[in-house]
Design a protein around this motif. Structure first.
Motif, short mmCIF file in Angstrom:
data_model
loop_
_atom_site.label_atom_id
_atom_site.label_comp_id
_atom_site.label_asym_id
_atom_site.label_seq_id
_atom_site.Cartn_x
_atom_site.Cartn_y
_atom_site.Cartn_z
N ASN A 64 0.74 -1.21 -0.26
CA ASN A 64 0.32 -0.16 -0.23
C ASN A 64 0.66 1.17 0.27
O ASN A 64 1.74 1.16 0.08
CB ASN A 64 -0.90 -0.02 1.45
CG ASN A 64 -1.37 0.88 0.75
OD1 ASN A 64 -2.18 1.51 0.50
ND2 ASN A 64 -2.15 1.99 2.40
N CYS A 65 0.43 2.15 -0.64
CA CYS A 65 1.31 3.20 -0.37
C CYS A 65 2.19 3.96 0.25
O CYS A 65 2.64 3.98 0.62
CB CYS A 65 0.48 4.46 -1.96
SG CYS A 65 -1.16 4.86 -0.48
N GLN A 73 -3.43 11.42 3.64
CA GLN A 73 -3.00 10.57 2.27
C GLN A 73 -3.95 12.05 1.19
O GLN A 73 -5.46 11.95 1.33
CB GLN A 73 -3.93 9.22 2.20
CG GLN A 73 -3.15 8.87 3.02
CD GLN A 73 -3.82 6.76 3.36
OE1 GLN A 73 -3.70 6.74 4.47
NE2 GLN A 73 -3.58 6.55 2.40
N GLY A 96 -5.06 9.10 -3.91
CA GLY A 96 -5.12 7.71 -3.53
C GLY A 96 -6.38 6.82 -3.94
O GLY A 96 -6.56 5.61 -4.11
N ALA A 97 -7.49 7.80 -3.83
CA ALA A 97 -8.72 7.38 -4.84
C ALA A 97 -9.13 7.50 -5.88
O ALA A 97 -10.00 7.00 -6.69
CB ALA A 97 -9.66 7.98 -3.73
N ILE A 141 -10.46 6.46 5.53
CA ILE A 141 -10.20 5.47 4.23
C ILE A 141 -10.24 4.46 4.43
O ILE A 141 -9.29 3.41 5.34
CB ILE A 141 -8.53 5.43 3.89
CG1 ILE A 141 -8.29 7.36 4.45
CG2 ILE A 141 -8.42 5.06 2.99
CD1 ILE A 141 -6.56 7.60 3.96
N GLU A 160 -7.42 0.59 5.65
CA GLU A 160 -6.83 1.05 5.80
C GLU A 160 -5.67 0.87 6.84
O GLU A 160 -4.12 0.86 5.70
CB GLU A 160 -6.64 2.74 4.87
CG GLU A 160 -5.83 3.73 4.19
CD GLU A 160 -5.46 3.34 3.38
OE1 GLU A 160 -5.77 2.26 2.31
OE2 GLU A 160 -3.77 3.73 2.43
N ARG A 181 -7.43 11.78 5.27
CA ARG A 181 -7.89 11.61 3.48
C ARG A 181 -7.89 13.68 3.29
O ARG A 181 -8.53 14.09 4.40
CB ARG A 181 -9.02 11.29 2.74
CG ARG A 181 -9.20 11.81 1.71
CD ARG A 181 -8.07 11.27 0.71
NE ARG A 181 -8.77 9.86 -0.02
CZ ARG A 181 -8.19 8.26 -0.15
NH1 ARG A 181 -6.45 9.04 -0.09
NH2 ARG A 181 -8.54 7.08 0.26
N HIS A 230 1.46 11.31 -0.57
CA HIS A 230 0.83 11.33 1.02
C HIS A 230 1.76 12.44 1.83
O HIS A 230 3.30 11.66 1.84
CB HIS A 230 0.99 10.28 0.73
CG HIS A 230 -0.24 9.05 0.85
ND1 HIS A 230 -1.49 10.51 -0.19
CD2 HIS A 230 -0.30 8.02 0.27
CE1 HIS A 230 -2.29 9.42 -0.35
NE2 HIS A 230 -2.05 7.65 -0.93
N GLN A 240 2.15 9.56 -3.76
CA GLN A 240 1.72 8.20 -4.11
C GLN A 240 1.40 7.57 -4.77
O GLN A 240 1.71 6.40 -5.57
CB GLN A 240 0.03 8.90 -3.31
CG GLN A 240 -1.14 7.57 -3.44
CD GLN A 240 -1.63 7.46 -4.21
OE1 GLN A 240 -1.83 8.38 -5.54
NE2 GLN A 240 -2.14 6.26 -4.59
#
Ligand code: 2RA
Length: 327
Positions: free
Chosen positions: A121-122, A149, A153-154, A188, A199, A224, A231, A306
């Protein structure tokens, strides 16, 4: 010549993977795969093909940049075709026989693959690149992390939501539960009965796997924030061994994948604006935790892109290692 496919080529991460392949001058036949609605699109001179069961015939390596459900659909097809996959989704990260790899942290695990290697994961990638040199020296037992973040990321929709709401705050979010512009959302992923989100669990689960340390404890809060791509993470580490701030700075000066930005008196510290569109993780605000008299605790702040180091670059680095090993 080697053939490399990017599954999910039209998304933010997929497009960045293509960019990273070019930057590294990786010579290969490229296949850009995406959903039927993207068929025929052109990206950097390559025509996007629809991802179907037959797409992986003749393909040597796949860079996966699709969500979990789509990934679980095409992964058997890629395996059937004998491809080696580097997958950015979270679908297989914790599977026993799937190495989870950050080249700067556990490159040696790549050789244990059975055709699939997972990209972490980032937020985990950014944290562990920042911390690995300190973990090797001080042995981190416990981490308290708050992440900030970026909307990227989305995916593309997250970026769209922020863009729209900067123009008009009344335009509802599609990628988030609430307005993201001029706001912070402390969620998240779904929450479990402990009040911990999906997350947030990733940080502990994935760090334990890559550091080969099931005793590691991580308390993570993921937030977020209205930032496009990078991030940021505020991290406090409690260590087995006594820590020293100057020594920690020295270790980070030479740490792989890290740029030390730590001169707070001169307002030098990591900021997401500076880490966007490059691959280094910036680390700064390094200081002792003054609430711990035992001298085993350090706090720091780090930022990383990210989409690049948090996803695409890390995956392409793994692919690069695979290509070198097969040379
Ligand atoms: C996020 N880490 O930031 C998750 C997936 N990229 O939304």
């Amino acid at each position: 010549m080697t053939t490399i496919a990017i599954a999910g080529a039209t998304g933010a991460v997929g497009q960045q993977m293509l960019e990273c392949l070019k930057e590294r001058n990786i010579q290969a036949n490229l296949k850009l795969l995406a959903s039927a609605r993207s068929k025929g699109k052109e990206i950097d001179g390559h025509i996007v093909e629809e991802l179907t069961q037959e797409s992986f015939q003749g393909v040597d390596y796949v860079l996966g940049a699709t969500g979990n459900n789509i990934t679980k659909m095409w992964m058997p097809w890629a395996k059937e075709a004998g491809c080696i996959v580097v997958d950015n989704s979270s679908a297989y990260r914790l599977d026993e026989d799937v190495p989870l790899v950050i080249p700067e942290v556990n490159k040696e695990d790549i050789k244990n693959h059975h055709g699939l290697i997972a990209n972490p994961n980032c937020a985990t990638i950014i944290a562990l690149v920042a911390l690995h040199a300190l973990h090797k020296k001080y042995h981190i037992k416990r981490m308290i992390v708050t992440t900030f973040q970026a909307v990227s990321g989305a995916g593309v929709q997250g970026i769209e939501d922020l863009k729209n709401q900067i123009e008009d705050e009344n335009i509802p979010s599609k990628a988030f539960p609430y307005q993201i512009a001029f706001n912070l959302i402390p969620q998240i992923g779904d929450f479990d009965d402990l009040g911990i989100s999906k997350e947030e669990w990733k940080m502990q689960n994935e760090a334990r796997k890559m550091w080969h340390d099931d005793a590691l404890k991580v308390n993570c809060t993921c937030v977020r924030v209205p930032i496009w791509r990078s991030h940021s993470e505020s991290i406090t580490i409690e260590c087995e061994n006594e820590v020293d701030v100057n020594e920690a700075r020295e270790l980070l000066t030479h740490a792989k994948g890290v740029l030390l930005k730590d001169d707070p008196k001169n307002q030098i510290y990591p900021m997401p604006k500076d880490t966007t569109n490059q691959d280094l993780v910036y680390v700064g605000r390094i200081r002792k935790d003054i609430t711990d008299e035992t001298n085993h605790t350090l706090s720091l702040f780090c930022c990383g892109d990210q989409i690049r180091k948090g996803a695409a670059t890390n995956a392409v680095q793994i692919l690069d290692e695979l290509l070198k090993a097969n040379d």
